[in-house]
Write an enzyme that holds these catalytic residues in place. Structure first.
Site, PDB file in Angstrom:
ATOM      1  N   LYS A   1      94.084 -22.758  41.524  1.00  0.00           N
ATOM      2  CA  LYS A   1      93.905 -24.178  41.228  1.00  0.00           C
ATOM      3  C   LYS A   1      95.255 -24.879  41.181  1.00  0.00           C
ATOM      4  CE  LYS A   1      89.633 -23.467  38.608  1.00  0.00           C
ATOM      5  NZ  LYS A   1      88.942 -23.615  37.303  1.00  0.00           N
TER       6      LYS A   1
ATOM      7  N   GLU B   1     104.318  -3.902  34.492  1.00  0.00           N
ATOM      8  CA  GLU B   1     102.897  -4.267  34.477  1.00  0.00           C
ATOM      9  C   GLU B   1     102.527  -4.687  33.063  1.00  0.00           C
ATOM     10  OE1 GLU B   1      99.732  -5.540  35.283  1.00  0.00           O
ATOM     11  OE2 GLU B   1     100.394  -4.479  37.105  1.00  0.00           O
TER      12      GLU B   1
ATOM     13  N   ASP C   1      97.736 -13.014  49.826  1.00  0.00           N
ATOM     14  CA  ASP C   1      96.630 -13.316  50.737  1.00  0.00           C
ATOM     15  C   ASP C   1      96.145 -14.752  50.547  1.00  0.00           C
ATOM     16  OD1 ASP C   1      95.653 -12.186  48.190  1.00  0.00           O
ATOM     17  OD2 ASP C   1      93.664 -12.613  49.002  1.00  0.00           O
TER      18      ASP C   1
ATOM     19  N   THR D   1      96.607  -2.362  48.692  1.00  0.00           N
ATOM     20  CA  THR D   1      96.389  -2.451  47.262  1.00  0.00           C
ATOM     21  C   THR D   1      94.954  -2.894  46.970  1.00  0.00           C
ATOM     22  OG1 THR D   1      96.947  -4.781  46.888  1.00  0.00           O
ATOM     23  CG2 THR D   1      98.786  -3.238  47.087  1.00  0.00           C
TER      24      THR D   1
ATOM     25  N   GLU E   1     109.029  -2.505  41.230  1.00  0.00           N
ATOM     26  CA  GLU E   1     107.798  -3.171  41.643  1.00  0.00           C
ATOM     27  C   GLU E   1     107.243  -3.962  40.465  1.00  0.00           C
ATOM     28  OE1 GLU E   1     103.412  -2.526  43.715  1.00  0.00           O
ATOM     29  OE2 GLU E   1     104.800  -0.821  43.567  1.00  0.00           O
TER      30      GLU E   1
ATOM     31  N   ASP F   1      99.344 -12.776  40.963  1.00  0.00           N
ATOM     32  CA  ASP F   1      98.265 -13.698  40.606  1.00  0.00           C
ATOM     33  C   ASP F   1      98.472 -15.020  41.347  1.00  0.00           C
ATOM     34  OD1 ASP F   1      96.402 -15.393  39.335  1.00  0.00           O
ATOM     35  OD2 ASP F   1      96.552 -14.245  37.484  1.00  0.00           O
TER      36      ASP F   1
ATOM     37  N   PHE G   1      93.991  -5.434  45.165  1.00  0.00           N
ATOM     38  CA  PHE G   1      93.834  -6.882  45.303  1.00  0.00           C
ATOM     39  C   PHE G   1      93.897  -7.301  46.767  1.00  0.00           C
ATOM     40  CE2 PHE G   1      95.395  -6.392  40.921  1.00  0.00           C
ATOM     41  CZ  PHE G   1      94.338  -7.000  40.265  1.00  0.00           C
TER      42      PHE G   1
END
Length: 229
Positions: free
Chosen positions: A139, A86, A171, A201, A61, A135, A203
């Site tokens: 923009k 991570e 999302d 999760t 993951e 992430d 986020f």
């Protein structure tokens, strides 16, 4: 080397460092937890199966955040080995502390940029790769920093066994469209209708609160001799 040349050679990061750091006491606790669960990836000769105390299929993951899915999988599929990448030390600390409290022994973690670490993995070493809510870099001028682009998804394919799974979710609708185009550019993926049950999760919950719709896919890596649909 000039500063300008160095900037050109520096790899584009798909993340930014947060300023929050660990207290002195937590740094010492983190050191103990890292000795148990944390591992480093050598530049050559990396063998993921050697990170674990027993053999078994490996799920990777990338960007596991608060560890909801990582720890759920480790507990639900105790015969599997679960590896996480991570970059943020405070969340690494929290997840490792919870793993210890739960008595989980089939989890190992790496700290670093997945875009730099994954190329060190050998071919066909992973059963599943999971990247949930990376992430989004919303923009447009930052879209080049998004992790799920052609080169990185090709690395995922190289690391998976034939029939291995790539589980993705976001999302952000424009990121979902970009991922779908990346997948369409490669003939090696077959979309599966089933999506595994998993915890939401941190986020994901934040995105749902903002009214975002979740896009989620499970892609199966075709065997080299498999025909086209």
């Amino acid at each position: 080397m000039s500063r300008a040349a160095a900037e050109l050679r520096r790899p584009i990061r798909s993340f930014v460092h947060r300023a929050r750091s660990l207290t002195k006491a937590r740094k010492q606790e983190f050191k103990v937890l890292w000795e148990r669960y944390g591992r480093t990836v050598p530049e050559q000769g990396f063998q993921p199966e050697a990170l674990f105390s027993r053999t078994g299929p490996i799920t990777l993951e990338i960007g596991f955040g608060h560890g909801e899915v990582l720890l759920h999988e480790a507990q639900t599929f105790s015969q599997h080995n679960v590896l996480g990448i991570e970059v943020y030390r405070p969340v690494l600390f929290s997840v490792l502390r919870e793993a210890e409290q739960l008595g989980i022994d089939n989890v190992r973690v790496l700290s670093g940029d997945a875009a730099l670490l994954l190329p060190r993995f050998p071919d066909h070493c992973l059963q599943r790769i999971r990247i949930l809510f990376p992430d989004p870099w919303p923009k447009r001028r930052h879209w080049k920093r998004r992790l799920l682009q052609d080169r990185f998804v090709a690395e995922c394919a190289r690391c998976l066994v034939p029939g291995g799974l790539l589980h993705l979710a976001t999302d952000w609708s424009d990121y979902a469209k970009q991922i779908e185009q990346v997948v369409a550019n490669a003939a090696c993926w077959h979309s599966r209708p089933d999506v595994p049950d998993r915890p939401k999760t941190h986020f994901e919950q934040r995105g749902l609160q903002l009214g975002h719709e979740v896009w989620e896919r499970v892609l199966e890596l075709r065997s080299p001799d498999a025909g086209q649909d």
